[in-house]
Design a protein around this motif. Sequence first.
Motif, PDB file in Angstrom:
ATOM      1  N   ARG A   1       0.576  -0.984   0.018  1.00  0.00           N
ATOM      2  CA  ARG A   1       0.004   0.124  -0.110  1.00  0.00           C
ATOM      3  C   ARG A   1       0.917   1.052   0.266  1.00  0.00           C
ATOM      4  NH1 ARG A   1      -4.345   2.713  -1.602  1.00  0.00           N
ATOM      5  NH2 ARG A   1      -5.133   4.223  -0.293  1.00  0.00           N
ATOM      6  N   ASP A   2       0.365   2.296  -1.312  1.00  0.00           N
ATOM      7  CA  ASP A   2       1.092   3.770  -0.733  1.00  0.00           C
ATOM      8  C   ASP A   2       0.169   4.582  -0.926  1.00  0.00           C
ATOM      9  OD1 ASP A   2       2.404   6.080  -1.263  1.00  0.00           O
ATOM     10  OD2 ASP A   2       3.358   5.407  -3.917  1.00  0.00           O
ATOM     11  N   ASP A   3       0.278   4.912   0.652  1.00  0.00           N
ATOM     12  CA  ASP A   3      -1.009   5.646   1.319  1.00  0.00           C
ATOM     13  C   ASP A   3      -0.564   7.550   0.664  1.00  0.00           C
ATOM     14  OD1 ASP A   3      -1.796   3.928   3.046  1.00  0.00           O
ATOM     15  OD2 ASP A   3      -0.976   3.991   3.865  1.00  0.00           O
ATOM     16  N   ASP A   4       1.054   7.594   0.719  1.00  0.00           N
ATOM     17  CA  ASP A   4       1.405   8.426   0.373  1.00  0.00           C
ATOM     18  C   ASP A   4       0.438   9.578  -1.514  1.00  0.00           C
ATOM     19  OD1 ASP A   4       2.543   9.313   2.769  1.00  0.00           O
ATOM     20  OD2 ASP A   4       4.480   8.721   1.210  1.00  0.00           O
ATOM     21  N   ASN A   5       0.044   8.028  -1.817  1.00  0.00           N
ATOM     22  CA  ASN A   5      -0.694   8.370  -3.404  1.00  0.00           C
ATOM     23  C   ASN A   5      -1.465   8.060  -4.431  1.00  0.00           C
ATOM     24  OD1 ASN A   5       2.147  10.205  -5.126  1.00  0.00           O
ATOM     25  ND2 ASN A   5       3.188   8.328  -3.985  1.00  0.00           N
TER      26      ASN A   5
ATOM     27  N   THR B   1      -2.659   0.837  -4.350  1.00  0.00           N
ATOM     28  CA  THR B   1      -2.654  -0.287  -3.772  1.00  0.00           C
ATOM     29  C   THR B   1      -2.027  -1.087  -4.452  1.00  0.00           C
ATOM     30  OG1 THR B   1      -3.918   0.006  -2.344  1.00  0.00           O
ATOM     31  CG2 THR B   1      -3.280  -2.183  -2.722  1.00  0.00           C
TER      32      THR B   1
END
Length: 422
Positions: free
Chosen positions: A91-95, A98
């Motif tokens: 998971r990439d919360d910044d961008n 998933t």
Amino acid sequence: MDESLAVQLFANAFRCEPIETEHSYSFPVGSRTPHSVSITKSDLGIVIPSLSEKSTFADLWLTDDKHLEILVREEGYGPSRSLRGDPLVVRDDDNGVTYTVASPSDGYVLFFLHQISQHSDPRLFMRGFPAPMLDRMMQESDSQVSIFEILTRAYLRIKTVNIQCDSKTTVNRMSTLANAFLFQLAFNTDIALVPQREMDGYARAGRISRMRRNRPAEIDPPRRTYNPDLIHHYLLAVSTDNPVVEYLSHYHTLEHFYEAVFHDDLILAVQNQVTTPSFSYRRKKDIRDLIKTVRKSLKVQNDTVTFSEEQALRLTLKKFVELTALVNDLDAYDDSLVPYYKGNKVRFSNGPEVELHDADQDKVLKALAQRIYSTRNALVHSKDGEKAKYTPFADDHELAKELPLLRFIAERTILSNSTMIE
């Protein structure tokens, strides 16, 4: 896609007739322990509309404005470098992205079955359903196993990378993100997941098996021996799923003979010239003509005498490959290939068209050598700025068309240089 087509795709996969009830479809699968695999009409009514909302990208990729699902093939050197078991989720919360590596979605399974059905020879993909595996799956599960899980684990054995974005974006951006993730995975784990864009790669092994004896019990003992160097190149080509490695390995088989056949041809040309009644070693003009003959064939680069590899390739083809036999091999493998070579260049290498049925053998061999050599150069010299440049994955579909041609040429060359076992 409608319900009737989906049911027929399932029936093709399981090689049976579907049984319809008021609420479901079932598919009997023969085994020592008979099973019936089923799907409810309500579940099917969810998958089909979800699939209709997707569009295709690069033939085998499914996408919408937030998702991209890519078929991948895993390459590695052993079980310690492999993705097995639970899905991998990053998971990439910044961008707001998933990344998931897992079994394909239900919609993708149905889509892939449809792609198989549209192939020119779908029988290549319709292998017998492994009933013992189904037995184990049924015994391990307390509840009935999903038809999509059965198809994925026991029949298709495919894996996908899913890019899911929180907000709408373009398919090109999702493709860029997918490539970044695949690099990140390979860089850190040595696991290479190679994107698959076309069906040809899945079909090649099946086509060869249909041409020849694909059961070990049917194989006779060898009657001839072969050059071990050639066999090693051939085994590498057959063992790999990478089209570039396969192409270059078969090319190395031909390259093995370049120096010998070129020198033999040059020696013959010199012998013919000096043994003509009009030649005299006392006449300077005759000596100059002889020097021109040698100089035309050889060139000096950095104090090293070299020769034209493309010309050596043409001579190798002329010496070892009988064109009628090559055409027969290609037709037995896929009867659309000979017309394809006649009407299509190799786009990424500018390799010329080849009319294999042309009566002028020298013309055919010249074009054939140009097609093979220019493609080889595009694979080896893919530096930025090259006019003829191969792009990995993007050009795999075209390269796949060239593999049968070079494989059969390499096989003919190996056989031509074999000896009978005394």
